[in-house]
Design a protein around this motif. Sequence first.
Motif, mmCIF file in Angstrom:
data_model
loop_
_atom_site.group_PDB
_atom_site.id
_atom_site.type_symbol
_atom_site.label_atom_id
_atom_site.label_comp_id
_atom_site.label_asym_id
_atom_site.label_seq_id
_atom_site.Cartn_x
_atom_site.Cartn_y
_atom_site.Cartn_z
ATOM 1 N N ILE A 273 0.834 -1.211 0.000
ATOM 2 C CA ILE A 273 0.000 0.000 0.000
ATOM 3 C C ILE A 273 0.865 1.255 0.000
ATOM 4 O O ILE A 273 1.794 1.391 0.797
ATOM 5 C CB ILE A 273 -0.955 0.001 1.212
ATOM 6 N N ALA A 274 0.531 2.166 -0.896
ATOM 7 C CA ALA A 274 1.300 3.406 -1.043
ATOM 8 C C ALA A 274 0.489 4.655 -0.685
ATOM 9 O O ALA A 274 0.978 5.771 -0.832
ATOM 10 C CB ALA A 274 1.807 3.533 -2.483
ATOM 11 N N ARG A 275 -0.759 4.463 -0.229
ATOM 12 C CA ARG A 275 -1.624 5.595 0.118
ATOM 13 C C ARG A 275 -2.269 5.331 1.475
ATOM 14 O O ARG A 275 -2.854 4.272 1.696
ATOM 15 C CB ARG A 275 -2.719 5.803 -0.939
ATOM 16 N N VAL A 276 -2.185 6.314 2.364
ATOM 17 C CA VAL A 276 -2.774 6.194 3.699
ATOM 18 C C VAL A 276 -3.609 7.432 3.982
ATOM 19 O O VAL A 276 -3.144 8.565 3.809
ATOM 20 C CB VAL A 276 -1.700 6.035 4.794
ATOM 21 N N MET A 277 -4.857 7.207 4.424
ATOM 22 C CA MET A 277 -5.745 8.285 4.848
ATOM 23 C C MET A 277 -6.040 8.087 6.323
ATOM 24 O O MET A 277 -6.468 6.996 6.733
ATOM 25 C CB MET A 277 -7.048 8.266 4.045
ATOM 26 N N TYR B 235 -0.364 5.194 13.923
ATOM 27 C CA TYR B 235 -0.283 3.890 13.253
ATOM 28 C C TYR B 235 0.353 3.977 11.866
ATOM 29 O O TYR B 235 0.609 2.948 11.244
ATOM 30 C CB TYR B 235 -1.674 3.264 13.159
ATOM 31 N N ALA B 236 0.593 5.190 11.374
ATOM 32 C CA ALA B 236 1.166 5.360 10.036
ATOM 33 C C ALA B 236 2.523 6.048 10.063
ATOM 34 O O ALA B 236 3.103 6.310 9.004
ATOM 35 C CB ALA B 236 0.201 6.163 9.155
ATOM 36 N N GLU B 237 3.039 6.337 11.238
ATOM 37 C CA GLU B 237 4.312 7.060 11.338
ATOM 38 C C GLU B 237 5.454 6.285 10.698
ATOM 39 O O GLU B 237 6.384 6.882 10.155
ATOM 40 C CB GLU B 237 4.640 7.341 12.803
ATOM 41 N N GLN B 238 5.408 4.952 10.756
ATOM 42 C CA GLN B 238 6.541 4.143 10.298
ATOM 43 C C GLN B 238 6.534 3.891 8.791
ATOM 44 O O GLN B 238 7.330 3.081 8.305
ATOM 45 C CB GLN B 238 6.538 2.796 11.030
ATOM 46 N N PHE B 239 5.674 4.590 8.045
ATOM 47 C CA PHE B 239 5.592 4.361 6.596
ATOM 48 C C PHE B 239 5.863 5.655 5.826
ATOM 49 O O PHE B 239 4.982 6.190 5.147
ATOM 50 C CB PHE B 239 4.214 3.806 6.225
ATOM 51 N N PRO B 240 7.085 6.170 5.899
ATOM 52 C CA PRO B 240 7.399 7.448 5.242
ATOM 53 C C PRO B 240 7.341 7.393 3.723
ATOM 54 O O PRO B 240 7.196 8.438 3.073
ATOM 55 C CB PRO B 240 8.821 7.754 5.731
ATOM 56 N N ARG C 55 0.744 10.151 2.576
ATOM 57 C CA ARG C 55 -0.112 10.190 3.764
ATOM 58 C C ARG C 55 -0.889 11.503 3.828
ATOM 59 O O ARG C 55 -0.297 12.584 3.721
ATOM 60 C CB ARG C 55 0.736 10.009 5.023
ATOM 61 N N VAL C 56 -2.201 11.360 4.018
ATOM 62 C CA VAL C 56 -3.093 12.508 4.151
ATOM 63 C C VAL C 56 -3.887 12.325 5.434
ATOM 64 O O VAL C 56 -4.378 11.229 5.716
ATOM 65 C CB VAL C 56 -4.057 12.622 2.947
ATOM 66 N N ILE C 57 -4.034 13.395 6.209
ATOM 67 C CA ILE C 57 -4.798 13.308 7.446
ATOM 68 C C ILE C 57 -5.967 14.283 7.437
ATOM 69 O O ILE C 57 -5.836 15.431 7.009
ATOM 70 C CB ILE C 57 -3.915 13.568 8.693
ATOM 71 N N ASP C 58 -7.120 13.772 7.848
ATOM 72 C CA ASP C 58 -8.274 14.623 8.083
ATOM 73 C C ASP C 58 -8.353 14.837 9.591
ATOM 74 O O ASP C 58 -8.860 14.001 10.330
ATOM 75 C CB ASP C 58 -9.544 13.950 7.558
ATOM 76 N N ALA D 225 -0.625 16.214 3.179
ATOM 77 C CA ALA D 225 -1.694 17.210 3.295
ATOM 78 C C ALA D 225 -2.405 17.019 4.621
ATOM 79 O O ALA D 225 -2.571 15.891 5.102
ATOM 80 C CB ALA D 225 -2.691 17.094 2.143
ATOM 81 N N SER D 226 -2.828 18.125 5.220
ATOM 82 C CA SER D 226 -3.604 18.121 6.459
ATOM 83 C C SER D 226 -4.906 18.852 6.193
ATOM 84 O O SER D 226 -4.894 20.015 5.770
ATOM 85 C CB SER D 226 -2.837 18.819 7.590
ATOM 86 N N LEU D 227 -6.022 18.175 6.445
ATOM 87 C CA LEU D 227 -7.329 18.718 6.104
ATOM 88 C C LEU D 227 -8.177 18.947 7.351
ATOM 89 O O LEU D 227 -8.029 18.247 8.356
ATOM 90 C CB LEU D 227 -8.055 17.767 5.152
ATOM 91 N N PHE D 228 -9.089 19.930 7.248
ATOM 92 C CA PHE D 228 -9.972 20.267 8.354
ATOM 93 C C PHE D 228 -11.394 20.422 7.838
ATOM 94 O O PHE D 228 -11.651 20.382 6.635
ATOM 95 C CB PHE D 228 -9.492 21.547 9.048
ATOM 96 N N VAL D 229 -12.317 20.637 8.770
ATOM 97 C CA VAL D 229 -13.732 20.645 8.443
ATOM 98 C C VAL D 229 -14.207 21.976 7.862
ATOM 99 O O VAL D 229 -15.281 22.042 7.267
ATOM 100 C CB VAL D 229 -14.558 20.274 9.692
#
Length: 370
Positions: A128-132, A141-146, A150-153, A197-201
Motif C-alpha cells: 500500500i502506497a496511500r494512507v488516509m 499507526y502510520a508514522e513508520q511508513f514514510p 499520507r493525508v490526514i483529516d 496534506a492536512s485537512l480540516f472541516v
Amino acid sequence: MNSIIEGVLQKKAAAVAEAAKPDLLLLVHRIPYPPNKGDKIRSYHLLKHLAGKYRVHLATFVDDEADWQYVPNVEALCASSHFARLDPKKGKLRSAGALATGKSLSLAYYRDAGMQQWVTHTMREHGIARVMMFSSVMAQYAEQFPAARRVIDFCDVDSDKWRQYAEKKKWPMSWVYRHEAKSLLDYERRVAEICDASLFVSEPEAELFRGLAPENRAKIGFFNNGVDTEYFSPERSYDNPFAAGEQAMVFTGAMDYWPNIDAVKWFAAEVLPRVRAAVPQARFYIVGSRPAPEVQALAGDAIAVTGTVPDVRPYLAHCSVAVAPLRIARGIQNKVLEAMAMARPVVASPQASRGHRRRQRARTARRRRP
C-alpha cells in the motif's frame, strides 16, 4: 439465457474493475457507522467516497458495544478490515500513565498493539502506497511508513478544544486539560510535518491551525461537511412526537459528549426560564444517545430527555425551533446543518454558528465575483 450470460459478464467486469483499483489504508478512530453523529457522518461518507476509487483496507475502533452489529455494513465497503474493541477503563489507565510521563493522553488512550500489527502486516502484504487518517490519534499507526503518501483529516483542531476545556474546568482538571492541549498540539504539528496534506472541516479551522503550525501552512486545507437533503427533507411526512400545544425547542447530539452536556445545562439554567416566562407552553427536548447522569437529572416538566431515538427527523420536523447553545465548539456543526435542511429556524451560540457564517460569506463572495 442471454440475460444469464449478461449477468455473469457484468459480475466479471465488476470484479476486474475492483481488482484494478489501487489499495488504500484508512485509519478511523471510531467505526464509521451508523452515520448518526458528527464524526461518524463525516467518516462514513469519506469511506463511501474512497471505496468508489480504491480498495480500502480499514482499521478502526469500536467503543460502543451496540456498534458491533454494524460491522457487516462497514465490511461491505472494504477490501479488508480490522475492528478493535476500545475498552474505556483500559484507555483511561493508559492515559494516566501518559500523564505521568508528560505525553499525550489522547494518543495513549487509542494505543493498541493489535491494531499496529494488523496495519503493518496489511501495508506490507498489499504494498500500500496511500494512507488516509481520520483524526490525529490515528496518525500514530502510520508514522513508520514514510514512503507512503499520507493525508490526514484532522476534522477539528483537537488541541484547541482541550484548551477550551481547561478554561471551563477547575483545578486539577484545568491543569490536566492544559497539559493535553500542549502535548497534543505538539503531536499535531509533527503529524502535519510528515503528511503530504492536512485537512480540516472548515476554512476557519484550517486557518486556526495555519497560525498554530505556520511551518506547514502550504499543506493545510479543508473540505466541508454536508447534509443529505433528500433524507433530511421537510417534504416528507413525520409523526409528531410532541404533546398537543407544546412549543418544542430541540437540541440533538450525543449526550455523553462534554460540550453537548455543557450546552444543555447552560441552556436549561440560563435561557429556558426566560423563555418559559414569556411562552409557558415552551418545552426543551434533549434528543440524543447515552445521556450522562447530569443530563438525565435535567428531566422534568419543562425538559424532556429522550435518550436514543430511532429517527431525529420527527423531532426536527415538528419543533418550533432547533437550538445549538454550544459554548465549546469547533468547525461545522452537523446538528445545525440538519435542522436547516429540515427548514427549521435555528438559534445558535456564536461558537456554534461561527463556521457556518464564514462558510456562507465565502459562498456569497464567490457568487459576486465577475
